[in-house]
Every structure is written in C-alpha cells, then in structure tokens.
Design a protein around this motif. Structure first.
Motif, PDB file in Angstrom:
ATOM      1  N   MET A   1      -5.381   2.016  -1.433  1.00 12.87           N
ATOM      2  CA  MET A   1      -6.299   1.112  -0.745  1.00 12.87           C
ATOM      3  C   MET A   1      -7.465   0.701  -1.640  1.00 12.87           C
ATOM      4  O   MET A   1      -7.848  -0.478  -1.674  1.00 12.87           O
ATOM      5  CB  MET A   1      -6.830   1.784   0.531  1.00 12.87           C
ATOM      6  CG  MET A   1      -7.810   0.943   1.326  1.00 12.87           C
ATOM      7  SD  MET A   1      -7.055  -0.535   2.006  1.00 12.87           S
ATOM      8  CE  MET A   1      -8.490  -1.331   2.732  1.00 12.87           C
ATOM      9  N   ASP A   2      -8.026   1.646  -2.389  1.00 14.10           N
ATOM     10  CA  ASP A   2      -9.209   1.311  -3.176  1.00 14.10           C
ATOM     11  C   ASP A   2      -8.894   0.282  -4.249  1.00 14.10           C
ATOM     12  O   ASP A   2      -9.598  -0.716  -4.402  1.00 14.10           O
ATOM     13  CB  ASP A   2      -9.833   2.574  -3.789  1.00 14.10           C
ATOM     14  CG  ASP A   2      -8.856   3.385  -4.628  1.00 14.10           C
ATOM     15  OD1 ASP A   2      -7.638   3.113  -4.564  1.00 14.10           O
ATOM     16  OD2 ASP A   2      -9.311   4.310  -5.347  1.00 14.10           O
ATOM     17  N   ASN A   3      -7.807   0.485  -5.003  1.00 18.76           N
ATOM     18  CA  ASN A   3      -7.540  -0.456  -6.078  1.00 18.76           C
ATOM     19  C   ASN A   3      -6.813  -1.706  -5.604  1.00 18.76           C
ATOM     20  O   ASN A   3      -6.593  -2.628  -6.387  1.00 18.76           O
ATOM     21  CB  ASN A   3      -6.798   0.213  -7.250  1.00 18.76           C
ATOM     22  CG  ASN A   3      -5.644   1.070  -6.793  1.00 18.76           C
ATOM     23  OD1 ASN A   3      -4.710   0.570  -6.192  1.00 18.76           O
ATOM     24  ND2 ASN A   3      -5.706   2.376  -7.092  1.00 18.76           N
ATOM     25  N   ALA A   4      -6.487  -1.792  -4.333  1.00 20.37           N
ATOM     26  CA  ALA A   4      -5.967  -3.040  -3.780  1.00 20.37           C
ATOM     27  C   ALA A   4      -7.090  -4.022  -3.504  1.00 20.37           C
ATOM     28  O   ALA A   4      -6.911  -5.243  -3.635  1.00 20.37           O
ATOM     29  CB  ALA A   4      -5.169  -2.781  -2.500  1.00 20.37           C
ATOM     30  N   VAL A   5      -8.264  -3.510  -3.111  1.00 24.00           N
ATOM     31  CA  VAL A   5      -9.344  -4.406  -2.656  1.00 24.00           C
ATOM     32  C   VAL A   5     -10.577  -4.381  -3.545  1.00 24.00           C
ATOM     33  O   VAL A   5     -11.469  -5.206  -3.360  1.00 24.00           O
ATOM     34  CB  VAL A   5      -9.759  -4.059  -1.205  1.00 24.00           C
ATOM     35  CG1 VAL A   5      -8.594  -4.258  -0.253  1.00 24.00           C
ATOM     36  CG2 VAL A   5     -10.289  -2.625  -1.106  1.00 24.00           C
ATOM     37  N   ASP A   6     -10.657  -3.486  -4.519  1.00 24.14           N
ATOM     38  CA  ASP A   6     -11.863  -3.356  -5.334  1.00 24.14           C
ATOM     39  C   ASP A   6     -11.497  -3.460  -6.808  1.00 24.14           C
ATOM     40  O   ASP A   6     -10.734  -2.641  -7.338  1.00 24.14           O
ATOM     41  CB  ASP A   6     -12.547  -2.025  -5.057  1.00 24.14           C
ATOM     42  CG  ASP A   6     -13.879  -1.899  -5.771  1.00 24.14           C
ATOM     43  OD1 ASP A   6     -14.888  -2.360  -5.215  1.00 24.14           O
ATOM     44  OD2 ASP A   6     -13.890  -1.344  -6.888  1.00 24.14           O
TER      45      ASP A   6
ATOM     46  N   LEU B   1       0.805  -1.217   0.000  1.00 27.09           N
ATOM     47  CA  LEU B   1       0.000   0.000   0.000  1.00 27.09           C
ATOM     48  C   LEU B   1       0.839   1.268   0.000  1.00 27.09           C
ATOM     49  O   LEU B   1       1.927   1.330   0.584  1.00 27.09           O
ATOM     50  CB  LEU B   1      -0.916   0.020   1.225  1.00 27.09           C
ATOM     51  CG  LEU B   1      -1.977  -1.073   1.325  1.00 27.09           C
ATOM     52  CD1 LEU B   1      -2.817  -0.868   2.577  1.00 27.09           C
ATOM     53  CD2 LEU B   1      -2.870  -1.101   0.086  1.00 27.09           C
ATOM     54  N   SER B   2       0.279   2.269  -0.649  1.00 29.69           N
ATOM     55  CA  SER B   2       0.780   3.633  -0.558  1.00 29.69           C
ATOM     56  C   SER B   2      -0.416   4.551  -0.788  1.00 29.69           C
ATOM     57  O   SER B   2      -1.563   4.095  -0.879  1.00 29.69           O
ATOM     58  CB  SER B   2       1.881   3.886  -1.586  1.00 29.69           C
ATOM     59  OG  SER B   2       2.435   5.180  -1.413  1.00 29.69           O
ATOM     60  N   ALA B   3      -0.148   5.841  -0.912  1.00 28.91           N
ATOM     61  CA  ALA B   3      -1.243   6.785  -1.156  1.00 28.91           C
ATOM     62  C   ALA B   3      -1.646   6.789  -2.621  1.00 28.91           C
ATOM     63  O   ALA B   3      -2.755   7.212  -2.967  1.00 28.91           O
ATOM     64  CB  ALA B   3      -0.829   8.189  -0.734  1.00 28.91           C
ATOM     65  N   VAL B   4      -0.767   6.329  -3.497  1.00 28.49           N
ATOM     66  CA  VAL B   4      -1.023   6.328  -4.929  1.00 28.49           C
ATOM     67  C   VAL B   4      -0.584   4.985  -5.492  1.00 28.49           C
ATOM     68  O   VAL B   4       0.100   4.203  -4.826  1.00 28.49           O
ATOM     69  CB  VAL B   4      -0.270   7.468  -5.649  1.00 28.49           C
ATOM     70  CG1 VAL B   4      -0.805   8.827  -5.205  1.00 28.49           C
ATOM     71  CG2 VAL B   4       1.232   7.380  -5.385  1.00 28.49           C
TER      72      VAL B   4
ATOM     73  N   VAL C   1      -3.079  -9.052  -8.510  1.00 27.91           N
ATOM     74  CA  VAL C   1      -3.249  -8.676  -7.100  1.00 27.91           C
ATOM     75  C   VAL C   1      -4.275  -7.558  -6.952  1.00 27.91           C
ATOM     76  O   VAL C   1      -5.128  -7.593  -6.061  1.00 27.91           O
ATOM     77  CB  VAL C   1      -1.898  -8.255  -6.480  1.00 27.91           C
ATOM     78  CG1 VAL C   1      -2.098  -7.757  -5.047  1.00 27.91           C
ATOM     79  CG2 VAL C   1      -0.911  -9.418  -6.511  1.00 27.91           C
ATOM     80  N   ALA C   2      -4.204  -6.559  -7.798  1.00 23.98           N
ATOM     81  CA  ALA C   2      -5.083  -5.392  -7.670  1.00 23.98           C
ATOM     82  C   ALA C   2      -6.546  -5.805  -7.672  1.00 23.98           C
ATOM     83  O   ALA C   2      -6.996  -6.564  -8.521  1.00 23.98           O
ATOM     84  CB  ALA C   2      -4.816  -4.413  -8.812  1.00 23.98           C
ATOM     85  N   GLY C   3      -7.275  -5.335  -6.666  1.00 21.97           N
ATOM     86  CA  GLY C   3      -8.685  -5.671  -6.513  1.00 21.97           C
ATOM     87  C   GLY C   3      -8.930  -7.008  -5.866  1.00 21.97           C
ATOM     88  O   GLY C   3     -10.081  -7.340  -5.560  1.00 21.97           O
TER      89      GLY C   3
END
Length: 457
Positions: A370-375, A331-334, A388-390
C-alpha cells in the motif's frame, strides 16, 4: 528561522514575504475564527447576486503581517504589543499578496515599532497600519519543520464530477425497490440534479409511504408495480434490455437479489464472459486525483481470471471519468514476488498480461504494498522503478475483505467521500448504502451518468 535580537535592530530595516491567497486559506480561517460569513467562503453567494464572492477576510489578510514579524523581523521570540490596521482594499482567492514591514522606531523595554502594509501583485495597497512588538532579547533559532500541517476536508474531485455530469441528459434509471425514505430520497436527489430520470420499480404503497415520510413529490415519476423484490429486479433488467433504462440503482433490497438477476446467463446483463465487479471511487482530502478501490463488494476470493476482469473494469471506468492513462496498482503485503503469497504471483501475472495487451487502456504494475503504491517517497526508498508505483489511480485488492476494509478505512479515518458503481454489465449499476451522505449518492449517480454517456468529452 533565525531572529534578530533587540540590540541588533536598526531603524530602516525591512522584511517581506509573498503569499498566494488560496481557497483553502479561507476555509481554514473560517474554522479557526468561527467566522462563517458566506462572503468569505469560496463557493457561497454572500450577497444574493448569484455569484460567489470568495473575498478574503480582512483579519486573515492582516494576520499575514504577524507572519513576517514572528518569522523574519524581529523573528522567533517576538511578542505583539499592539497593531493598527486600515483596510483600503480587498483580496480574493487567487490573489498574490506581498506583506511588508519597516522598522521605524526603537523604544524602552525592547519595544519596537514597524510600519506595516499588504499589497497586491500590481502594487496597490489593501492594508496598511502600524505594529508595536516586544523584540527578543537574545538570539533564537527555530526549525519549523515539525509544525503539523493541515488538510482541508472538502471534495473538489467529486464537485468536478457533478459539474461534468449535470449538463448531460438525465439517464433513465431503473430504481429497484425504493421503498424506504433513504432509498427513495437518494434517487430523487439525483433527479433534482438532472443526473438521472428515475423509474420507480416496487410496491406502490410502500413507495408512496416512503415519499410521504420524507415529503417527496413523486407525481412526475413513472412507477412500475412489482410487489416482490426479485420481481422488481427482473423488471429492471428487462427495462435495460428493452432500452427503456440506461442504468440500474439499488433501493431497499438485498444486493444479492439484484445482482442475481443481473448475472443470469439467460436474460441477464452479462457482457460477454466478463465478470462484474464493484469499483469504489474515492475523493480523499489532500490527494490530487480520484482514487479507486476494487473489488470491495462482490467477488469474495477472485481467481486470476476474475482479477483480470476486475482490473479491466476499473480501467474502463477510470477512462470514462477523464483519467487519461489509468495506473492500476495490484496490492499485496509486499512488493516482491513470493511464491508463498498467492497475491504476489497474481499481481506479477496481471502486470505481464497488461504488457501483452490482455488488459488494455492503462498501466498495471504489481505486486505493490500500500505505501509504495500511493507514495513516491516510499517507492523510491524501496528502489521501485515504475510508472505506477507512488502514482496509482486504482488500487486492486487481493480479495473482497481487504478491499472493503481499505475503502472503509479511507472513508471513516481519512474523511474520504466514496461513490461507486458495478462494472462489467451492459449498464452501470449504482449501489448505495444507508450510511452514504447526499454528496456520495450524487457522486455515484454522476459516475454512472458519465460512464453511460461514454465518458468525459
């Protein structure tokens, strides 16, 4: 949805819908109606025969009829006048139900009468009756997309961990300073579920007082006297080194005292040169898999080498919990590399390290926000192509503060339940908090037991 006004209705019109009766439906109806009869709850034994009944409430089944009348025939704008129901069978969670209505009469004041019934997949009826409704006067179209959805707040992933861990032999666990009721109670609760075999290390008088305060029977437990917390931590470490214990559980002492003994170069539990790290394992309502957050408790501002160990520790734990190919999102901010943001540089390097086999057992990608890591939708919007993304099983925070806030936000705002262990040592180390509920304490012990046993068979 489009309705059929009164003037356009004709006798003989029919409508139907098919609905799977899910366990979630039973919980939602119980909360909405206030009917908590255990006969209708998925895991409860309502009649004492030792088997959960999971019978759908008859009024829930009957209510499905209103869905057809209100959404299809006559549709939006319909109001009930009366409904008769005769229950001739039962439905259970897992049954596929078909709900049907047939218009049999039109009367004054826009009142229309329907024959109504519900049947199982084999065609057998479980409900029949008759409904009289006031049909809409004019055409109405309604978009139901904005109707809020519901998430049932139960924790099936943790339930599964307990089911997998309870048949395993109880892991001998050195419980350090169980000198307060909550600390002792958590260990004994896990013992009752055969997750651990507790060895109580600490001041005998304080342990006895804690047991008396909670009316806990500790007569079958081995008690090792250590009148100082540091001495208790040292004794626990020695027991692991001597193969007398397979895990350590924190009681009522400062975490740094316990971990200070664990990480000692001489006589500690360091495994090679790897750094230890904490992994929160979270059961988030509505998420179809376990979610891990690391490191949120030990490494304050980890450098790249430490982050590599943090990622490897989390992947190792995920594998023992049955995740076939753990996916770690850094994770990061971008989600793009920015030389001004160190966490994006670290994330890119960690991803390449995984590509080169320096981190093994899972997929690693980053930087990810965070958003594109889990969605998946967020990842697609940003044009990110990644396995991995989403889909991340593991969220690797850039520092301890971020990880801790993320785990606490999920726990207190998203009603997630959190367990977890310290990884990277020669045995799993269970860190519990006074704010943990019973299920979280049990989950932490189940996680440790599965890890110590080498994972899910």
């Amino acid at each position: 949805m489009q309705n059929i006004p009164f003037d356009d209705l004709t006798v003989g019109m029919e409508a139907e819908t098919t609905r799977l009766c899910r366990a979630d439906d039973l919980y939602v109806f119980a909360n909405a109606s206030g009917n908590l009869n255990p006969m209708h709850l998925p895991k409860a034994d309502g009649d004492g025969d030792g088997v959960p009944e999971s019978i759908a409430p008859s009024m829930w089944v009957g209510s499905l009829i209103s869905g057809v009348l209100g959404c299809q025939l006559p549709g939006p704008g319909t109001l009930y006048h009366r409904q008769s129901l005769r229950f001739v069978g039962r439905a259970q969670a897992g049954d596929m139900l078909t709900v049907k209505v047939r218009l049999i009469a039109k009367g004054a004041d826009r009142k229309v009468t329907f024959e109504t019934w519900v049947e199982r997949a084999d065609g057998s009826r479980i409900v029949d009756g008759e409904a009289e409704v006031i049909a809409p006067q004019r055409p109405v179209r309604f978009d139901a997309a904005d109707v809020p959805g519901l998430t049932v707040q139960y924790h099936r992933h943790f339930d599964r961990l307990l089911e997998l861990a309870e048949p395993l032999p109880a892991i001998p666990t050195a419980v350090v300073a169980p000198e307060k009721p909550d600390a002792l109670g958590g260990a004994m609760l896990a013992a009752r579920h055969t997750l651990i075999d507790p060895i109580l290390i600490g001041h005998p008088d304080r342990i006895a007082e804690a047991a008396e305060a909670e009316d806990i029977d500790i007569s079958s437990c081995r008690i090792v006297e250590a009148r100082d917390h540091r001495l208790a931590a040292q004794a626990a470490v020695r027991m692991v080194l001597d193969k007398q214990a397979g895990a350590i559980m924190k009681g009522h002492l400062h975490t740094d005292i316990l971990l200070g003994e664990v990480i000692k170069r001489e006589g500690g539990l360091r495994r090679g040169g790897r750094r230890i790290s904490h992994v929160f394992v979270l059961d988030v309502p509505g998420l179809d898999h376990l979610l891990m957050v690391t490191d949120a408790a030990i490494n304050i501002a980890p450098d790249l080498r430490t982050k590599a160990d943090i990622v490897q520790n989390a992947i190792d734990l995920a594998l023992t919990l049955g995740v076939e190919q753990p996916k770690a999102g850094i994770l990061s901010a971008v989600e793009t590399v920015n030389p001004a943001i160190q966490s994006t540089l670290d994330a890119a390097i960690l991803s390449k390290m995984a590509d080169r086999g320096q981190i093994s057992g899972g997929l690693v990608d980053g930087p990810l926000a965070m958003d594109n890591a889990v969605d998946l939708g967020a990842a697609a919007t940003k044009g990110i192509t990644s396995l991995v993304a989403g889909r991340a099983d593991i969220l690797v925070a850039p520092n301890m503060e971020t990880g801790n806030m993320l785990a606490k936000e999920l726990t207190f705002l998203a009603q997630a339940r959190a367990g977890g262990v310290v990884m990277g040592a020669k045995c799993p180390i269970i860190l519990t908090s006074r704010s943990d509920d019973e299920q979280s304490r049990l989950a932490s012990c189940a996680i440790a037991a599965l890890n110590a046993a080498g994972g899910v068979a």
